[in-house]
Design a protein around this motif. Structure first.
Motif, PDB file in Angstrom:
ATOM      1  N   LYS B   9       0.854  -1.184   0.000  1.00  0.00           N
ATOM      2  CA  LYS B   9       0.000   0.000   0.000  1.00  0.00           C
ATOM      3  C   LYS B   9       0.891   1.236   0.000  1.00  0.00           C
ATOM      4  O   LYS B   9       1.286   1.737   1.045  1.00  0.00           O
ATOM      5  N   PRO B  11       0.968   5.016  -1.639  1.00  0.00           N
ATOM      6  CA  PRO B  11       0.054   5.927  -2.341  1.00  0.00           C
ATOM      7  C   PRO B  11       0.545   6.341  -3.712  1.00  0.00           C
ATOM      8  O   PRO B  11      -0.244   6.525  -4.626  1.00  0.00           O
ATOM      9  N   GLY B  13       2.180   6.008  -7.380  1.00  0.00           N
ATOM     10  CA  GLY B  13       2.188   4.931  -8.375  1.00  0.00           C
ATOM     11  C   GLY B  13       0.943   4.063  -8.284  1.00  0.00           C
ATOM     12  O   GLY B  13       0.815   3.056  -8.964  1.00  0.00           O
ATOM     13  N   GLU B  16      -1.321  -0.897  -5.161  1.00  0.00           N
ATOM     14  CA  GLU B  16      -2.080  -1.565  -4.104  1.00  0.00           C
ATOM     15  C   GLU B  16      -2.239  -3.041  -4.454  1.00  0.00           C
ATOM     16  O   GLU B  16      -2.850  -3.385  -5.462  1.00  0.00           O
TER      17      GLU B  16
END
Lengths: 561, 76
Positions: B9, B11, B13, B16
């Motif tokens: 996780k 943010p 790029g 996830e």
């Protein structure tokens, strides 16, 4: 820029030139230097010989992003040593526009009958009767002052906790919208301001001129470079603006460093309900007055602050940050952001440090005074604190005193100050900073958690902490937010901005020297206050109780330091 | 073959991932990072935790390991 000295014994006000040896000192460097030079280490923190020093940074008032932190320093009634606590808001900016580098409150009023407002505008400085604001919360104080002097003023104020000399009281600053919630929360400095009988400082910069650099072209070029770095670094460009500091919870919960149920473990089952993602989702779904990204000071382009709305979209509190969410949340076994936000608002209004409040409630829960996770009881107790109940007074005295009174051994504090939201067994470098920083347990004094190192092992952590403490002091000494550190690693760029803005000679070496001198000054003050190496220890339970999340104990001892 | 649970996780790029993937015996952190398209030059920007402890790029995975990739941040 000038120093503004307010002598409360004589009720007189003096403007002084900045002594040549202080010219490159600002923020924490200046507060600590003045305290060290003028305050006896043995004095009572709430007596006539202590001084409260409020200083902005060398780049305050300029368009340099995130350079508007306000530093407040004094001998701390909580740690009994020197303390600097810094926050965001619009006050550092307005001080700069008014030509003020630092405000020094000194002496003791001859009677304890009067309370004062210190009012500063371009015409001058005056002490005004503040009796009508006594015992009002910070929000009511701000509203009343804004009604009287206009919405655009900056306010530095204390709540009832500071007036009552609660040793965990903080000092708050207004944000860009005039919301009094940007806290210099740590160390009980609100009590020092209360002991000086000053309820609020009003900074009215109407009609003042913008702060201008000495070498405009050079300054603009360097500013462009600085801004580009912030805009192109993933943390400052993407993560902080989206999740704010709450994004930290994903990391601490994963590595077993999230304080849970009075630091009894480092992972929290309810983390997904209160972490950065949950905060972002809640704010964006509710909309209204809420926003997940917000600048806490003029010109900040990182915008890691937020405005948290209630279910009907009305503003509940701003900001809601990682330390508060963890200490009032997982540390108390609470997984409800609305409850945490409400507690945050109560603490802000009453004028008390949320970190210390969360630690203290954790201690009370450990004793069974209330149950872990009992949201109704914790809100009831917070409201009692506002009303001045005996239990409320104990909470206001902080985690160590609450532990003594209720016979709790597991009290997460160093040098009297409650621990921030990182379990030192899982982030050992920060554990070292907690124990040997001059500031007591303070995450801003040398946080190592973002480094790509094995945080649960003791290897090199003393050296790593030492470097982190130096780096944090350097940023604090300039009034620049530590978040910038992820983007701006070249200190010569900061030095160039300072040189071109002030016309003073500056370099990376000079900045490091100022930071080193500041730390040395602070340690020397603490020695004179009776703080010895024997105080450089964590509470015993961290050395003997393994953190169930990763099996780690804190294994860095006196001989390792 | 070994199974590794990936929890990613970060943010930036839009990276996830939350799934179990199979890899060859001897797979290192560096190999998985490459598989995810994370360049080693970005090392200062993220942390890799295996079973809740920070590990470096030369760590060799065991079957059933849980790998988390996290942004390198500080709180406030």
């Amino acid at each position: 820029m000038q120093l503004l000295r307010i002598n409360l014994a004589e009720l007189n006000i003096k403007k002084e030139s900045i002594p040549s040896e202080y010219r490159l000192f600002s923020g924490r460097a200046l507060t600590s230097r003045i305290i060290s030079d003028e305050v006896p280490g043995t004095c009572h923190p709430l007596g006539p010989f202590n001084k409260l020093v409020i200083a902005n940074g060398l780049l305050a008032g300029t368009p340099v992003s995130s350079a508007g932190r306000i530093s407040i320093g004094a001998k701390s009634p909580l740690t009994s040593g020197i303390k600097e606590s810094n926050g965001g808001g619009n006050t550092a900016y307005k001080m700069a526009r008014l030509g003020i580098r630092a405000i020094i409150l000194e002496g003791e009023t001859k009677t304890k009958d009067n309370w004062y407002i210190l009012y500063i505008n371009k015409e001058g400085v005056k002490l005004i009767d503040g009796e009508n604001l006594v015992n009002k919360g910070n929000y009511d104080k701000a509203n009343a002052l804004q009604k009287q002097y206009g919405k655009n003023i900056g306010i530095i104020s204390i709540g009832p906790a500071g007036e009552q000399l609660s040793i965990t009281a903080g000092i708050t600053n207004t944000d860009i919208e005039g919301n009094p919630s940007r806290y210099c929360g740590r160390g009980g400095l609100g009590a020092v301001m209360g002991s000086k009988r000053i309820l609020a400082i009003v900074l009215d910069d109407a009609g003042t001129n913008p702060v201008k650099p000495v070498e405009s072209d050079n300054f603009k070029d360097l500013l462009k470079e600085y801004t580009a770095l912030i805009r192109s670094t993933p943390q400052t460009a993407e993560s902080f603006p989206k999740y704010g500091t709450a994004g930290m919870m994903e990391i601490t919960n994963t590595i077993g460093a999230l304080p849970t149920r009075n630091f009894s473990t480092g992972t929290f089952e309810g983390a997904a309900k209160i972490n950065g993602q949950a905060l972002y989702d809640t704010i964006t779904e509710r909309g209204g007055e809420g926003t997940p990204t917000h600048a806490c000071m003029p010109g900040c382009i990182i915008r890691c602050s937020n405005r948290y709305p209630s279910q009907d979209g009305k503003l509940l509190v701003s900001p809601l940050e990682y330390e508060t969410i963890a200490l009032l949340g997982s540390n108390c076994d609470i997984d409800d952001l609305d409850v945490i936000a409400k507690l945050n608002y109560i603490c802000n209004d009453f004028g008390i440090d949320t970190i210390e409040f969360g630690c203290t409630i954790g201690v009370l829960m450990e004793k069974g005074i209330m149950n872990f996770g009992d949201t109704k009881e914790i809100i009831k107790v917070a409201e009692e604190m506002q009303k001045g109940s005996y239990l409320g007074k104990i909470i206001g005295a902080g985690s160590v005193i609450a532990g003594h009174i209720f016979g709790v051994i597991r009290v997460p504090a160093v040098k009297g100050q409650g621990m921030p939201a990182y379990d030192p067994r899982s982030v050992k470098g920060l554990g070292v900073s907690y124990l040997n920083s001059p500031m007591g347990a303070d995450h801003t004094a040398g946080n190592t958690v973002r480094l790509n190192i094995k945080h649960h092992l003791k290897d090199n952590q003393v050296e790593i902490s030492k470097n982190a403490q130096l780096g944090a002091t350097l940023f604090d000494a300039l009034g620049i937010c530590i978040m910038v550190g992820a983007a701006v690693k070249d200190k010569n760029l900061l030095a160039g901005l300072i040189s071109s803005h002030t016309g003073l000679e500056c370099s990376e070496e000079i900045l490091i020297k100022v930071a080193q001198e500041t730390l040395a000054t602070e340690h020397k003050f603490n020695e004179s206050a009776g703080i010895t190496k024997a105080h450089d220890r964590l509470p015993e339970f961290f050395y003997i109780e393994a953190n169930p999340s990763n099996g780690a104990v804190f294994d860095i001892f006196d001989q390792d330091l | 073959m070994i199974s590794i649970q990936l929890q990613v996780k970060v943010p930036w790029g839009k990276l996830e991932v939350d799934e179990i993937r199979s890899y060859a015996d001897g797979t290192t952190v560096e190999k998985v990072l490459a598989d995810l398209g994370i360049e080693v030059r970005d090392e200062g920007n993220y942390l890799v935790a295996v079973n809740g402890k920070i590990e470096y790029k030369d760590y060799i995975f065991k079957d059933g390991d849980r790998m988390s990739i996290l942004p390198a941040l500080i709180g406030g």
